[in-house]
Design an enzyme around this catalytic site. Structure first.
Site, PDB file in Angstrom:
ATOM      1  N   HIS A  38       0.838  -1.187   0.000  1.00 13.13           N
ATOM      2  CA  HIS A  38       0.000   0.000   0.000  1.00 13.13           C
ATOM      3  C   HIS A  38       0.874   1.238   0.000  1.00 13.13           C
ATOM      4  O   HIS A  38       2.074   1.162   0.252  1.00 13.13           O
ATOM      5  CB  HIS A  38      -1.009   0.005   1.152  1.00 13.13           C
ATOM      6  CG  HIS A  38      -0.403  -0.108   2.512  1.00 13.13           C
ATOM      7  ND1 HIS A  38      -0.595  -1.207   3.319  1.00 13.13           N
ATOM      8  CD2 HIS A  38       0.368   0.738   3.230  1.00 13.13           C
ATOM      9  CE1 HIS A  38       0.039  -1.027   4.467  1.00 13.13           C
ATOM     10  NE2 HIS A  38       0.635   0.144   4.436  1.00 13.13           N
ATOM     11  N   GLU A  56       4.883   0.396   0.285  1.00  8.83           N
ATOM     12  CA  GLU A  56       5.579  -0.442   1.253  1.00  8.83           C
ATOM     13  C   GLU A  56       5.103  -1.876   1.138  1.00  8.83           C
ATOM     14  O   GLU A  56       3.941  -2.147   0.852  1.00  8.83           O
ATOM     15  CB  GLU A  56       5.385   0.073   2.683  1.00  8.83           C
ATOM     16  CG  GLU A  56       3.961   0.089   3.175  1.00  8.83           C
ATOM     17  CD  GLU A  56       3.863   0.444   4.650  1.00  8.83           C
ATOM     18  OE1 GLU A  56       4.111  -0.443   5.493  1.00  8.83           O
ATOM     19  OE2 GLU A  56       3.531   1.603   4.954  1.00  8.83           O
ATOM     20  N   HIS A  90       9.917  -0.821  11.945  1.00  9.96           N
ATOM     21  CA  HIS A  90       9.287  -0.330  13.173  1.00  9.96           C
ATOM     22  C   HIS A  90      10.202  -0.569  14.376  1.00  9.96           C
ATOM     23  O   HIS A  90       9.996   0.033  15.430  1.00  9.96           O
ATOM     24  CB  HIS A  90       7.960  -1.060  13.424  1.00  9.96           C
ATOM     25  CG  HIS A  90       6.843  -0.630  12.529  1.00  9.96           C
ATOM     26  ND1 HIS A  90       6.429   0.669  12.400  1.00  9.96           N
ATOM     27  CD2 HIS A  90       6.015  -1.354  11.730  1.00  9.96           C
ATOM     28  CE1 HIS A  90       5.398   0.733  11.567  1.00  9.96           C
ATOM     29  NE2 HIS A  90       5.133  -0.480  11.136  1.00  9.96           N
TER      30      HIS A  90
END
Length: 102
Positions: A38, A56, A90
């Protein structure tokens, strides 16, 4: 050798290429798995070496290509011309943000 290190995870250039190819193939056929790839809006303001609209797609530490379910922490970022922008994670970032892999 590691082309990118996300936290303690080492990714080879071939692993990055495989993830990018899988993500771009889905993008180019207007398909997705578990909502990936997306659009990636680069809220963090990374200085990527290529321009364009970014997307990504998960890159998995197992070395397998992402086919759904848990995406893990790491992402390959590519543009709409199938150029690699970077690898981000992350891991080590606060909340839902990303930091660059090294």
């Amino acid at each position: 050798a590691c082309a990118a290190t996300c936290g303690t995870v080492c990714y080879t250039s071939s692993a990055i290429s495989s993830a990018q190819a899988a993500g771009y193939n889905l993008y180019s056929t207007n398909d997705d798995v578990s909502n990936y790839p997306h659009e990636y809006h680069n809220y963090e303001g990374f200085d990527f070496p290529v321009s364009g609209t970014y997307y990504e797609f998960p890159i998995l530490k197992s070395g397998k290509v992402y086919t759904g379910s848990s995406p893990g922490a790491d992402r390959v970022i590519f543009n709409d011309d199938d150029e690699l922008a970077g690898v981000i994670t992350h891991t080590g970032a606060s909340g839902n943000n990303f930091v660059a892999c090294t």
